[in-house]
Design an enzyme around this catalytic site. Sequence first.
Site, PDB file in Angstrom:
ATOM      1  N   HIS A  97      49.846  35.425  33.952  1.00  0.00           N
ATOM      2  CA  HIS A  97      49.037  34.306  33.446  1.00  0.00           C
ATOM      3  C   HIS A  97      49.956  33.181  33.023  1.00  0.00           C
ATOM      4  CE1 HIS A  97      49.756  37.228  30.219  1.00  0.00           C
ATOM      5  NE2 HIS A  97      49.824  36.212  29.380  1.00  0.00           N
TER       6      HIS A  97
ATOM      7  N   HIS B  38      49.871  30.059  30.409  1.00  0.00           N
ATOM      8  CA  HIS B  38      49.188  29.408  29.294  1.00  0.00           C
ATOM      9  C   HIS B  38      49.276  27.898  29.500  1.00  0.00           C
ATOM     10  CE1 HIS B  38      49.451  32.970  26.412  1.00  0.00           C
ATOM     11  NE2 HIS B  38      50.385  33.310  27.302  1.00  0.00           N
TER      12      HIS B  38
ATOM     13  N   ASN C 265      54.935  34.017  29.843  1.00  0.00           N
ATOM     14  CA  ASN C 265      55.785  35.060  29.282  1.00  0.00           C
ATOM     15  C   ASN C 265      55.916  36.167  30.320  1.00  0.00           C
ATOM     16  OD1 ASN C 265      55.928  33.719  26.751  1.00  0.00           O
ATOM     17  ND2 ASN C 265      53.892  34.504  26.252  1.00  0.00           N
TER      18      ASN C 265
ATOM     19  N   VAL D 176      49.875  40.925  27.880  1.00  0.00           N
ATOM     20  CA  VAL D 176      48.904  41.383  28.883  1.00  0.00           C
ATOM     21  C   VAL D 176      49.593  41.422  30.249  1.00  0.00           C
ATOM     22  CG1 VAL D 176      46.696  40.919  30.005  1.00  0.00           C
ATOM     23  CG2 VAL D 176      46.990  40.385  27.576  1.00  0.00           C
TER      24      VAL D 176
ATOM     25  N   ARG E 233      39.362  30.286  28.655  1.00  0.00           N
ATOM     26  CA  ARG E 233      39.945  29.929  27.349  1.00  0.00           C
ATOM     27  C   ARG E 233      40.554  31.154  26.685  1.00  0.00           C
ATOM     28  NH1 ARG E 233      38.779  24.819  27.059  1.00  0.00           N
ATOM     29  NH2 ARG E 233      36.835  24.132  28.013  1.00  0.00           N
ATOM     30  N   ASP E 234      41.739  30.921  26.088  1.00  0.00           N
ATOM     31  CA  ASP E 234      42.392  32.004  25.338  1.00  0.00           C
ATOM     32  C   ASP E 234      41.525  32.360  24.134  1.00  0.00           C
ATOM     33  OD1 ASP E 234      45.624  33.055  25.153  1.00  0.00           O
ATOM     34  OD2 ASP E 234      44.332  33.346  23.393  1.00  0.00           O
ATOM     35  N   ILE E 235      41.412  33.651  23.856  1.00  0.00           N
ATOM     36  CA  ILE E 235      40.561  34.140  22.774  1.00  0.00           C
ATOM     37  C   ILE E 235      41.165  33.812  21.395  1.00  0.00           C
ATOM     38  CG2 ILE E 235      41.532  36.468  22.470  1.00  0.00           C
ATOM     39  CD1 ILE E 235      38.623  37.507  22.717  1.00  0.00           C
TER      40      ILE E 235
HETATM   41  P1  AMP Z   1      50.936  36.962  26.551  1.00  0.00           P
HETATM   42  O1  AMP Z   1      51.540  37.300  25.220  1.00  0.00           O
HETATM   43  O2  AMP Z   1      51.644  35.831  27.242  1.00  0.00           O
HETATM   44  O3  AMP Z   1      50.749  38.178  27.414  1.00  0.00           O
HETATM   45  O4  AMP Z   1      49.513  36.336  26.217  1.00  0.00           O
HETATM   46  C1  AMP Z   1      48.326  37.074  26.241  1.00  0.00           C
HETATM   47  C2  AMP Z   1      47.230  36.142  25.771  1.00  0.00           C
HETATM   48  O5  AMP Z   1      45.982  36.692  26.127  1.00  0.00           O
HETATM   49  C3  AMP Z   1      47.191  35.891  24.252  1.00  0.00           C
HETATM   50  O6  AMP Z   1      47.340  34.495  24.008  1.00  0.00           O
HETATM   51  C4  AMP Z   1      45.819  36.420  23.850  1.00  0.00           C
HETATM   52  O7  AMP Z   1      45.223  35.647  22.823  1.00  0.00           O
HETATM   53  C5  AMP Z   1      45.053  36.330  25.156  1.00  0.00           C
HETATM   54  N1  AMP Z   1      43.921  37.243  25.282  1.00  0.00           N
HETATM   55  C6  AMP Z   1      43.905  38.585  25.073  1.00  0.00           C
HETATM   56  N2  AMP Z   1      42.693  39.089  25.349  1.00  0.00           N
HETATM   57  C7  AMP Z   1      41.929  38.057  25.773  1.00  0.00           C
HETATM   58  C8  AMP Z   1      40.580  37.931  26.212  1.00  0.00           C
HETATM   59  N3  AMP Z   1      39.776  38.989  26.281  1.00  0.00           N
HETATM   60  N4  AMP Z   1      40.121  36.701  26.556  1.00  0.00           N
HETATM   61  C9  AMP Z   1      40.928  35.630  26.486  1.00  0.00           C
HETATM   62  N5  AMP Z   1      42.217  35.674  26.094  1.00  0.00           N
HETATM   63  C10 AMP Z   1      42.701  36.879  25.721  1.00  0.00           C
END
Ligand code: AMP
Length: 120
Positions: free
Chosen positions: A104, A106, A91, A100, A32-34
């Site tokens: 990934h 979403h 993205n 990140v 799950r996204d944080i």
């Molecule tokens: P992006 O902008 O597509 O790289 O999305 C990165 C996503 O990672 C964001 O939606 C953040 O909320 C999510 N995120 C960052 N750190 C964590 C974590 N430790 N656990 C879960 N989701 C995270």
Amino acid sequence: MAYDPDNIFAKILRGDIPCDKVYENDHVLAFRDINPQAPTHILVIPKGAYSDADDFTARASQEEIAAFFKAVGDVARQEGIADQGYRIISNCGHNGGQEVPHLHIHILGGRRLGRMVAAA
Ligand code: AMP
């Protein structure tokens, strides 16, 4: 982009930091996204060291690519959002707004989502 082994999802894969895991197999982890942007917001990541969709589609094996995309559908069905519909987003790089640097996807669902791309 060269892969950064210290990115936060690499740390999750190594077990250095926890995640709210919903799915795992030999090639894929989903959690799950944080900072959820919808009632269901899950991130699906490959276990291999790929920085983004460009890197993955250039270097990953057919098996890794098939397993990754299959996992996206499996997770959506497992989470009960497939019947009502959902959105998948990846993205990629600077213009894609990627934060990140580990590939990934979403998965967003559980409510009617807005326009695909907001005005800048
Ligand atoms: P992006 O902008 O597509 O790289 O999305 C990165 C996503 O990672 C964001 O939606 C953040 O909320 C999510 N995120 C960052 N750190 C964590 C974590 N430790 N656990 C879960 N989701 C995270």
